[in-house]
Design a protein around this motif. Structure first.
Motif, mmCIF file in Angstrom:
data_model
loop_
_atom_site.group_PDB
_atom_site.id
_atom_site.type_symbol
_atom_site.label_atom_id
_atom_site.label_comp_id
_atom_site.label_asym_id
_atom_site.label_seq_id
_atom_site.Cartn_x
_atom_site.Cartn_y
_atom_site.Cartn_z
ATOM 1 N N GLU A 169 0.849 -1.184 0.000
ATOM 2 C CA GLU A 169 0.000 0.000 0.000
ATOM 3 C C GLU A 169 0.887 1.237 0.000
ATOM 4 O OE1 GLU A 169 -4.122 1.478 2.214
ATOM 5 O OE2 GLU A 169 -2.935 -0.165 3.049
ATOM 6 N N GLU A 170 0.571 2.207 -0.878
ATOM 7 C CA GLU A 170 1.359 3.425 -0.968
ATOM 8 C C GLU A 170 0.555 4.517 -1.670
ATOM 9 O OE1 GLU A 170 4.820 2.575 -3.241
ATOM 10 O OE2 GLU A 170 3.709 1.886 -4.999
ATOM 11 N N ASN A 171 1.073 5.749 -1.625
ATOM 12 C CA ASN A 171 0.418 6.870 -2.299
ATOM 13 C C ASN A 171 0.839 6.909 -3.763
ATOM 14 O OD1 ASN A 171 -0.649 7.541 0.189
ATOM 15 N ND2 ASN A 171 0.852 9.150 0.592
ATOM 16 N N GLN A 172 -0.077 7.389 -4.618
ATOM 17 C CA GLN A 172 0.208 7.526 -6.038
ATOM 18 C C GLN A 172 -0.399 8.811 -6.562
ATOM 19 O OE1 GLN A 172 2.060 5.944 -8.105
ATOM 20 N NE2 GLN A 172 2.459 3.934 -7.175
ATOM 21 N N LEU A 173 0.264 9.411 -7.561
ATOM 22 C CA LEU A 173 -0.274 10.574 -8.265
ATOM 23 C C LEU A 173 -0.751 10.138 -9.640
ATOM 24 C CD1 LEU A 173 2.218 13.486 -7.446
ATOM 25 C CD2 LEU A 173 -0.150 13.249 -6.675
ATOM 26 N N VAL A 174 -1.982 10.499 -9.973
ATOM 27 C CA VAL A 174 -2.579 10.123 -11.253
ATOM 28 C C VAL A 174 -2.853 11.395 -12.046
ATOM 29 C CG1 VAL A 174 -4.493 8.928 -12.386
ATOM 30 C CG2 VAL A 174 -3.669 8.135 -10.156
ATOM 31 N N ALA A 175 -2.471 11.398 -13.315
ATOM 32 C CA ALA A 175 -2.704 12.557 -14.168
ATOM 33 C C ALA A 175 -4.135 12.516 -14.691
ATOM 34 C CB ALA A 175 -1.714 12.564 -15.324
ATOM 35 N N ARG A 218 -4.700 6.592 -3.015
ATOM 36 C CA ARG A 218 -3.998 5.597 -2.208
ATOM 37 C C ARG A 218 -4.058 4.283 -2.970
ATOM 38 N NH1 ARG A 218 -0.078 5.418 1.619
ATOM 39 N NH2 ARG A 218 -0.402 3.722 3.120
ATOM 40 N N GLU A 219 -2.889 3.702 -3.257
ATOM 41 C CA GLU A 219 -2.830 2.477 -4.055
ATOM 42 C C GLU A 219 -2.663 1.260 -3.156
ATOM 43 O OE1 GLU A 219 -0.606 2.164 -7.925
ATOM 44 O OE2 GLU A 219 0.648 0.829 -6.704
ATOM 45 N N LEU A 220 -3.541 0.299 -3.324
ATOM 46 C CA LEU A 220 -3.523 -0.934 -2.545
ATOM 47 C C LEU A 220 -3.445 -2.118 -3.491
ATOM 48 C CD1 LEU A 220 -4.062 -2.708 0.056
ATOM 49 C CD2 LEU A 220 -6.500 -2.410 -0.450
ATOM 50 N N TRP A 270 -7.307 1.656 -6.340
ATOM 51 C CA TRP A 270 -7.035 3.057 -6.067
ATOM 52 C C TRP A 270 -8.227 3.621 -5.300
ATOM 53 C CZ3 TRP A 270 -5.115 5.226 -11.474
ATOM 54 C CH2 TRP A 270 -3.797 4.780 -11.683
ATOM 55 N N TYR A 271 -7.964 4.310 -4.195
ATOM 56 C CA TYR A 271 -9.089 4.846 -3.432
ATOM 57 C C TYR A 271 -8.744 6.202 -2.829
ATOM 58 C CZ TYR A 271 -6.789 3.243 0.911
ATOM 59 O OH TYR A 271 -5.906 3.045 1.956
ATOM 60 N N TRP A 272 -9.799 6.944 -2.471
ATOM 61 C CA TRP A 272 -9.659 8.251 -1.845
ATOM 62 C C TRP A 272 -10.935 8.534 -1.053
ATOM 63 C CZ3 TRP A 272 -10.309 7.184 -6.939
ATOM 64 C CH2 TRP A 272 -11.485 7.645 -7.562
#
Length: 522
Positions: A418-424, A433-435, A447-449
């Protein structure tokens, strides 16, 4: 002449003793009143002590603190208790902080502030010199608060890392995937119970007490407390490695059942014994902290009693602001006439359809949760699932942001990473948040928020602040939503393809990431 002087000292000593008895009685009654006013917070602490093995030590904290205060009774007799009305300001601030934590349903913050209220009221009634003499026994009460569950994931990752490094160094073939350690004999999971949190908290509580009783210099205390944190974390990784090695060498006959828990506690006991034994070489002689004796001032006892009573009443009134304000706040109506609006499929996407697989996230007491599937037109096996979990009105243990809530159930699905991700998205960065989770059938990328009353974030602290702020400025809040998009991963090599598929879906379905589009309210 000497007889007159002795008689004067006796009268002042009697007045002094009477002052202490009255002050102690006043603080006792006020603290009992505080316990009644904040009984829900107190019972929440006790409930966690009783149900969680990790925090069972909390039952002993108050008796230990009380005993340390009792051992300092002779020093306290040399101090004249004196009310500090300025403490009312501090109590008001703490009560407001408790109210915000209550609104946002942050239980551990409520519990920490409750302990702070106990200490603040003690200071307000007995005075600065008394509290200064009891700094450690009073501060030690914070160990009664069951806190630290947020450390479980990083502790699990560290334990898995140490275990794998140990196995590699001893020549055992090993493969690490998230929290799963595979050796020729079988597969091991570094579960939450194996994170070592209970060892860490117990070691820190014991180590802090040992440092206070064994050392006088602050730097020695700080060093020993630091080792009380570092040693159990490393030792837990070694413990996990040893358990896997025992299972490996015994062909999975040992250390695979309840016995591995027994080995763990024996090992932890040995580690703590070694820590205290090593610390004993730098132990300092027990030097009693010097406390200057107050001058024998024959104060007016009647005025002193009035001052204690008035200060105590003002303090408990200030402390009551939090619970009273919470009751008034929740009397206001809340708009719950909202439903989650699932967007329709776009030009390139068909759906939504009902999913056929099993995926039951662990979010207790949720009022609305939906899960739908979209498929990419003219593309085989390219499907996206959208999941929403909605809490129109949150209360303690029925809330979106909680350390016990997970997008994986721990049975069918388990967390891999699990980690953070930036999506364009349309030229702008959108944070998710990527799981990655796994089941017996394969892997799933999620991917969730969070959407909190129109604000979007993945930061749990910000989410709680948004919850509290939303309820304060707009009581008819629209609640809190978790939004997740997911797709299956064919194999771990093709993770990037799965990420591009999720990104394509979000870009071609902008309503999914629009705060105002996801809820339909009357």
């Amino acid at each position: 002449m000497n007889t007159i002087k002795e008689e004067y000292k006796y009268q002042v000593h009697t007045s002094w003793g009477s002052r202490w008895v009255f002050a102690a009685s006043t603080v006792s009654f006020i603290l009992i009143a505080l316990l009644l006013i904040y009984r829900d917070t107190l019972t929440s602490i006790i409930a966690i002590w009783l149900r969680s093995e990790t925090f069972t030590h909390g039952i002993l904290i108050f008796p230990i603190s009380g005993y340390m205060i009792w051992t300092r009774r002779k020093e306290l007799q040399q101090i004249q208790p004196k009310p500090q009305p300025v403490a009312i300001v501090l109590i008001c601030l703490i009560a407001i902080g408790w109210l915000l934590a209550h609104i946002a349903a942050v239980q551990f913050a409520q519990q920490l502030l409750f302990i702070a209220l106990l200490i603040g009221i003690t200071w307000g009634i007995l005075g600065s010199r008394v509290v200064r003499a009891l700094t450690f026994p009073l501060a030690y009460l914070f160990f009664a608060v069951p806190i630290g569950e947020a450390l479980i994931p990083p502790l699990q990752d560290f334990t898995a890392y140490v275990s794998v490094k140990g196995l590699q160094m001893t020549g055992v073939p090993v493969y690490l995937e998230g929290l799963y350690i595979t050796i020729p004999s079988g597969t091991f999971e570094v579960a939450e119970a194996c994170s070592g949190l209970r060892y860490l908290i117990s070691s820190l509580a014991l180590g802090t007490l040992y440092a206070y009783l064994s050392y006088q210099s602050y730097y020695k205390r700080a060093i020993f407390i630091a080792f009380s944190i570092i040693v159990p974390i490393i030792a837990n990784g070694i413990r996990a490695y040893m358990i896997i090695m025992i299972a490996y060498l015994s062909s999975m006959k040992l250390a695979t059942g309840i016995d591995h828990i027994i080995y763990g506690w024996i090992f932890f006991g040995a580690v703590i014994f070694f820590l205290f034994w090593a610390g004993s070489f730098w132990r300092e002689s027990n030097i009693v902290n010097s406390i200057s004796v107050d001058s024998l001032i024959n104060s007016n006892t009647s005025n002193s009693k009035k001052q204690f009573i008035l200060t105590g009443l003002l303090l408990i009134t200030a402390a009551s602001l939090g619970p009273i304000s919470a009751i008034q706040l929740y009397k206001q109506p809340i708009n719950t006439a909202c439903t989650v609006s699932i967007p329709k499929g776009s030009l390139n996407w068909s759906g939504p359809f009902h999913p056929s697989d099993v995926w039951d996230p662990s979010f207790p007491s949720t009022e609305q949760d939906t899960r739908q599937v979209y498929s990419l037109n003219n593309e085989k096996n390219k499907e996206i699932q959208i999941l929403t979990i909605y809490y129109p009105e949150e209360t303690q243990d029925s809330e979106l942001i909680n350390s016990q809530n997970h997008l994986y159930d721990g049975k069918v699905w388990q967390r891999v990473s699990e980690e953070n991700q930036l999506v364009a998205l349309e030229g702008k960065n959108f944070q998710v948040r990527e799981l990655v989770m796994r089941s017996t059938n394969g892997y799933r990328l999620v991917w969730y928020w969070y959407n909190i009353s129109g604000w979007q974030t993945i930061n749990l602290i910000k989410a709680k602040i948004f919850e509290a702020w939303g309820k304060l400025i707009h009581p008819q809040t629209h609640g809190s939503i978790l939004i997740a998009v997911a797709t299956d991963i064919i194999n771990t090599v093709e993770v990037e393809k799965s990420k591009r598929l999720l990104s394509k879906f979000l870009n071609e379905n902008p309503a999914t990431t629009s705060p105002r589009s996801i809820l339909a309210c009357k």
